[in-house]
Design a protein around this motif. Structure first.
Motif, PDB file in Angstrom:
ATOM      1  N   THR A 199       0.809  -1.224   0.000  1.00  0.00           N
ATOM      2  CA  THR A 199       0.000   0.000   0.000  1.00  0.00           C
ATOM      3  C   THR A 199       0.843   1.274   0.000  1.00  0.00           C
ATOM      4  OG1 THR A 199      -0.115   0.126   2.426  1.00  0.00           O
ATOM      5  CG2 THR A 199      -1.786  -1.219   1.306  1.00  0.00           C
ATOM      6  N   GLY A 200       2.107   1.169   0.430  1.00  0.00           N
ATOM      7  CA  GLY A 200       2.953   2.356   0.528  1.00  0.00           C
ATOM      8  C   GLY A 200       2.786   3.106   1.830  1.00  0.00           C
ATOM      9  N   ASP A 201       1.880   2.640   2.687  1.00  0.00           N
ATOM     10  CA  ASP A 201       1.618   3.308   3.961  1.00  0.00           C
ATOM     11  C   ASP A 201       1.132   2.261   4.957  1.00  0.00           C
ATOM     12  OD1 ASP A 201       0.349   4.803   6.131  1.00  0.00           O
ATOM     13  OD2 ASP A 201       0.484   6.545   4.813  1.00  0.00           O
ATOM     14  N   TRP A 202       1.846   2.134   6.073  1.00  0.00           N
ATOM     15  CA  TRP A 202       1.528   1.104   7.059  1.00  0.00           C
ATOM     16  C   TRP A 202       0.272   1.425   7.862  1.00  0.00           C
ATOM     17  CZ3 TRP A 202       4.611  -3.270   7.463  1.00  0.00           C
ATOM     18  CH2 TRP A 202       5.808  -3.224   6.730  1.00  0.00           C
ATOM     19  N   ASN A 203      -0.168   2.672   7.825  1.00  0.00           N
ATOM     20  CA  ASN A 203      -1.238   3.115   8.721  1.00  0.00           C
ATOM     21  C   ASN A 203      -2.481   3.642   8.012  1.00  0.00           C
ATOM     22  OD1 ASN A 203       0.329   2.799  11.307  1.00  0.00           O
ATOM     23  ND2 ASN A 203       1.650   4.265  10.257  1.00  0.00           N
ATOM     24  N   GLU A 210      -8.929  -0.541   0.381  1.00  0.00           N
ATOM     25  CA  GLU A 210      -8.933  -0.585  -1.084  1.00  0.00           C
ATOM     26  C   GLU A 210      -8.123  -1.776  -1.588  1.00  0.00           C
ATOM     27  OE1 GLU A 210      -7.495   2.212  -4.861  1.00  0.00           O
ATOM     28  OE2 GLU A 210      -7.363   2.975  -2.813  1.00  0.00           O
ATOM     29  N   ALA A 211      -6.944  -1.991  -0.995  1.00  0.00           N
ATOM     30  CA  ALA A 211      -6.090  -3.105  -1.426  1.00  0.00           C
ATOM     31  C   ALA A 211      -6.752  -4.444  -1.134  1.00  0.00           C
ATOM     32  CB  ALA A 211      -4.738  -3.024  -0.727  1.00  0.00           C
ATOM     33  N   THR A 212      -7.405  -4.548   0.016  1.00  0.00           N
ATOM     34  CA  THR A 212      -8.081  -5.797   0.388  1.00  0.00           C
ATOM     35  C   THR A 212      -9.214  -6.110  -0.571  1.00  0.00           C
ATOM     36  OG1 THR A 212      -7.564  -5.338   2.711  1.00  0.00           O
ATOM     37  CG2 THR A 212      -9.210  -7.026   2.268  1.00  0.00           C
ATOM     38  N   LEU A 213     -10.043  -5.121  -0.856  1.00  0.00           N
ATOM     39  CA  LEU A 213     -11.164  -5.332  -1.768  1.00  0.00           C
ATOM     40  C   LEU A 213     -10.685  -5.660  -3.177  1.00  0.00           C
ATOM     41  CD1 LEU A 213     -13.528  -2.456  -0.564  1.00  0.00           C
ATOM     42  CD2 LEU A 213     -13.812  -4.925  -0.187  1.00  0.00           C
ATOM     43  N   ALA A 214      -9.579  -5.037  -3.598  1.00  0.00           N
ATOM     44  CA  ALA A 214      -9.040  -5.315  -4.936  1.00  0.00           C
ATOM     45  C   ALA A 214      -8.580  -6.766  -5.038  1.00  0.00           C
ATOM     46  CB  ALA A 214      -7.885  -4.364  -5.240  1.00  0.00           C
ATOM     47  N   LEU A 215      -7.938  -7.261  -3.988  1.00  0.00           N
ATOM     48  CA  LEU A 215      -7.476  -8.648  -4.000  1.00  0.00           C
ATOM     49  C   LEU A 215      -8.645  -9.619  -3.964  1.00  0.00           C
ATOM     50  CD1 LEU A 215      -4.423  -8.315  -1.593  1.00  0.00           C
ATOM     51  CD2 LEU A 215      -4.335  -8.823  -4.040  1.00  0.00           C
ATOM     52  N   ILE A 216      -9.658  -9.298  -3.171  1.00  0.00           N
ATOM     53  CA  ILE A 216     -10.843 -10.154  -3.101  1.00  0.00           C
ATOM     54  C   ILE A 216     -11.523 -10.219  -4.467  1.00  0.00           C
ATOM     55  CG2 ILE A 216     -13.147 -10.390  -2.095  1.00  0.00           C
ATOM     56  CD1 ILE A 216     -11.991  -9.177   0.503  1.00  0.00           C
ATOM     57  N   SER A 217     -11.524  -9.093  -5.172  1.00  0.00           N
ATOM     58  CA  SER A 217     -12.173  -9.049  -6.491  1.00  0.00           C
ATOM     59  C   SER A 217     -11.465  -9.938  -7.505  1.00  0.00           C
ATOM     60  CB  SER A 217     -12.224  -7.608  -7.017  1.00  0.00           C
ATOM     61  OG  SER A 217     -10.923  -7.162  -7.397  1.00  0.00           O
ATOM     62  N   THR A 218     -10.198 -10.255  -7.269  1.00  0.00           N
ATOM     63  CA  THR A 218      -9.453 -11.144  -8.177  1.00  0.00           C
ATOM     64  C   THR A 218      -9.664 -12.616  -7.821  1.00  0.00           C
ATOM     65  OG1 THR A 218      -7.414 -11.209  -6.857  1.00  0.00           O
ATOM     66  CG2 THR A 218      -7.672  -9.385  -8.425  1.00  0.00           C
ATOM     67  N   ASP A 228       0.382  -1.880  10.102  1.00  0.00           N
ATOM     68  CA  ASP A 228       0.396  -1.420  11.493  1.00  0.00           C
ATOM     69  C   ASP A 228      -1.014  -0.990  11.903  1.00  0.00           C
ATOM     70  OD1 ASP A 228       3.080  -1.977  11.505  1.00  0.00           O
ATOM     71  OD2 ASP A 228       3.721   0.087  11.182  1.00  0.00           O
ATOM     72  N   ASN A 229      -1.256   0.307  11.941  1.00  0.00           N
ATOM     73  CA  ASN A 229      -2.551   0.813  12.364  1.00  0.00           C
ATOM     74  C   ASN A 229      -3.674   0.353  11.423  1.00  0.00           C
ATOM     75  OD1 ASN A 229      -3.460   2.371  14.608  1.00  0.00           O
ATOM     76  ND2 ASN A 229      -4.103   3.975  13.201  1.00  0.00           N
ATOM     77  N   ALA A 230      -3.302   0.032  10.187  1.00  0.00           N
ATOM     78  CA  ALA A 230      -4.305  -0.362   9.191  1.00  0.00           C
ATOM     79  C   ALA A 230      -4.577  -1.861   9.179  1.00  0.00           C
ATOM     80  CB  ALA A 230      -3.859   0.088   7.801  1.00  0.00           C
ATOM     81  N   SER A 231      -3.893  -2.629  10.007  1.00  0.00           N
ATOM     82  CA  SER A 231      -4.057  -4.087   9.945  1.00  0.00           C
ATOM     83  C   SER A 231      -5.477  -4.527  10.283  1.00  0.00           C
ATOM     84  CB  SER A 231      -3.061  -4.769  10.883  1.00  0.00           C
ATOM     85  OG  SER A 231      -3.304  -4.426  12.238  1.00  0.00           O
ATOM     86  N   ALA A 232      -6.077  -3.884  11.286  1.00  0.00           N
ATOM     87  CA  ALA A 232      -7.433  -4.275  11.690  1.00  0.00           C
ATOM     88  C   ALA A 232      -8.427  -4.097  10.542  1.00  0.00           C
ATOM     89  CB  ALA A 232      -7.868  -3.468  12.905  1.00  0.00           C
ATOM     90  N   THR A 233      -8.191  -3.106   9.693  1.00  0.00           N
ATOM     91  CA  THR A 233      -9.091  -2.864   8.557  1.00  0.00           C
ATOM     92  C   THR A 233      -9.094  -4.052   7.596  1.00  0.00           C
ATOM     93  OG1 THR A 233      -8.802  -0.469   8.695  1.00  0.00           O
ATOM     94  CG2 THR A 233      -9.520  -1.358   6.576  1.00  0.00           C
ATOM     95  N   VAL A 234      -7.904  -4.594   7.337  1.00  0.00           N
ATOM     96  CA  VAL A 234      -7.815  -5.760   6.450  1.00  0.00           C
ATOM     97  C   VAL A 234      -8.592  -6.932   7.054  1.00  0.00           C
ATOM     98  CG1 VAL A 234      -6.271  -7.421   5.352  1.00  0.00           C
ATOM     99  CG2 VAL A 234      -5.572  -5.020   5.570  1.00  0.00           C
ATOM    100  N   LEU A 235      -8.381  -7.169   8.341  1.00  0.00           N
ATOM    101  CA  LEU A 235      -9.022  -8.308   8.998  1.00  0.00           C
ATOM    102  C   LEU A 235     -10.546  -8.148   9.042  1.00  0.00           C
ATOM    103  CD1 LEU A 235      -6.503  -8.780  11.953  1.00  0.00           C
ATOM    104  CD2 LEU A 235      -6.456  -9.810   9.676  1.00  0.00           C
ATOM    105  N   LYS A 236     -11.003  -6.951   9.353  1.00  0.00           N
ATOM    106  CA  LYS A 236     -12.450  -6.714   9.421  1.00  0.00           C
ATOM    107  C   LYS A 236     -13.096  -6.789   8.029  1.00  0.00           C
ATOM    108  CE  LYS A 236     -12.239  -3.918  13.632  1.00  0.00           C
ATOM    109  NZ  LYS A 236     -12.378  -2.561  14.213  1.00  0.00           N
TER     110      LYS A 236
END
Length: 344
Positions: A199-203, A210-218, A228-236
């Motif tokens: 993503t270029g940004d850990w937080n 956006e990255a999670t949804l893009a991967l799911i779409s594939t 880091d701070n953004a990890s919970a977003t991927v999991l949720k």
């Protein structure tokens, strides 16, 4: 040159690492704060994100607080250090006569190499780094070992034969971790598709989603993340979309119990406290200090989801034991004309 650390030397930290260090007051905002112990050994840490992220940056902060508690050290930290500010922040710590400076992330490697020669009286440690020299070294958790195990789980749990890796930035440690995921998955299903994105940004929460949804779409239905701070977003997001994921750094099963299969748990705080002790004893060397699954108090797998069948859990734990016993190891190799890592 790498240095492996005796298990017994780490155990002294395990009982007190959680609890007291978390109760110590953090600084407000993005200005450095320090204790005021006269003539104390002085330790500083530069953190790329906020100490409230409950993952990577918090673990670094806890590490120097544990060093303060154990060694009577004078400590300071600076959070949310951006890439353009790295060299000045590290230089400022050295100018203020800090004996040991931790740079918390492989993204600091270039800054360490630039700054360290100018301040020979300060020792610099790149956490997750890959650099070493006269007065600087690196602390590296063997991320590949844990991600290899997660890759096996992912291959056994995927329905689409597509799994993915999301990282904050591409550097040596994240590349090794992605390679471990790939090797583990392909050891079970050689034809499985394993992709990565950064993503270029850990937080940044928006970029993570956006990255999670893009991967799911594939078609990816298992995602291994290191943010880091953004990890919970991927999991949720994985939880909401009915796919699987892996926690990282901390045991993150509770964040998304239906999605998280297990976590790659990394007790960076204990490792930092140990290197701080070496520093105070003037024993730090210009090496890459590596810690693997053989140090269970530092690197291990977290709690398993009830979704993971018992036979898969047993299989993975057997492979974990084989890695610890050095029956399965990893070596540098070439694949398709490129340098990489292979299973030995």
């Amino acid at each position: 040159m790498s240095k492996y650390i005796n298990r017994r030397q780490f155990l002294i930290y395990g009982g007190t690492a959680v609890g007291t260090s978390l109760l110590l007051k953090a600084c407000n905002g993005n200005s450095p704060t320090a204790s005021n112990t006269n003539n104390a050994y002085k330790i500083a840490i530069a953190l790329p994100g906020p100490i409230t992220d409950k993952t990577w940056n918090e673990s670094g902060y806890k590490g120097i607080q544990l060093a303060k508690q154990k060694l009577g050290a004078e400590v300071t930290h600076l959070e949310k250090v951006s890439q353009p500010d790295q060299t000045e922040v590290l230089s400022d710590f050295a100018r203020r006569n800090y004996n040991l400076v931790f740079a918390h992330g492989g993204q600091f490697d270039a800054a360490i190499q630039q700054v360290a020669p100018q301040f020979p009286q300060t020792f610099f440690v790149g956490v997750n780094g890959a650099v070493s020299g006269a007065n600087f070294g690196s602390l590296r958790i063997e991320h590949l070992q844990a991600s290899y195990l997660c890759g096996i789980i992912a291959a056994l749990m995927t329905k689409n034969n597509k799994i993915a890796y999301i990282g904050g930035q591409k550097f040596a440690a994240t590349q090794e971790e992605f390679r471990g995921l790939e090797l583990g998955a392909k050891s079970i299903k050689p034809e499985i598709q394993v992709t990565s994105t950064f993503t270029g940004d850990w937080n940044d929460v928006a970029k993570a989603k956006e990255a999670t949804l893009a991967l799911i779409s594939t078609g990816a239905d298992v995602i291994y993340q290191w943010l880091d701070n953004a990890s919970a977003t991927v999991l949720k997001t994985a939880n909401e979309r009915g796919i699987y994921a892996f926690g990282n750094t901390n045991d993150q099963l509770d964040i998304a119990p239906k999605a998280v299969l297990t976590s790659a748990v990394k007790r960076i705080d204990l490792a930092i406290a140990y290197l701080a002790e070496l520093g105070k004893q003037n024993l730090l060397k210009g090496e890459v200090y590596r810690i693997g699954l053989e140090k269970a108090e530092i690197l291990t797998l977290g709690k398993f989801s009830n979704t993971v069948p018992a036979n898969i859990k047993e299989q993975v734990l057997d492979i974990k034991s084989a890695i610890i016993a050095n029956k399965i190891s990893f070596k540098e190799c070439q694949e398709k004309g490129e340098d990489t890592i292979c299973v030995n």
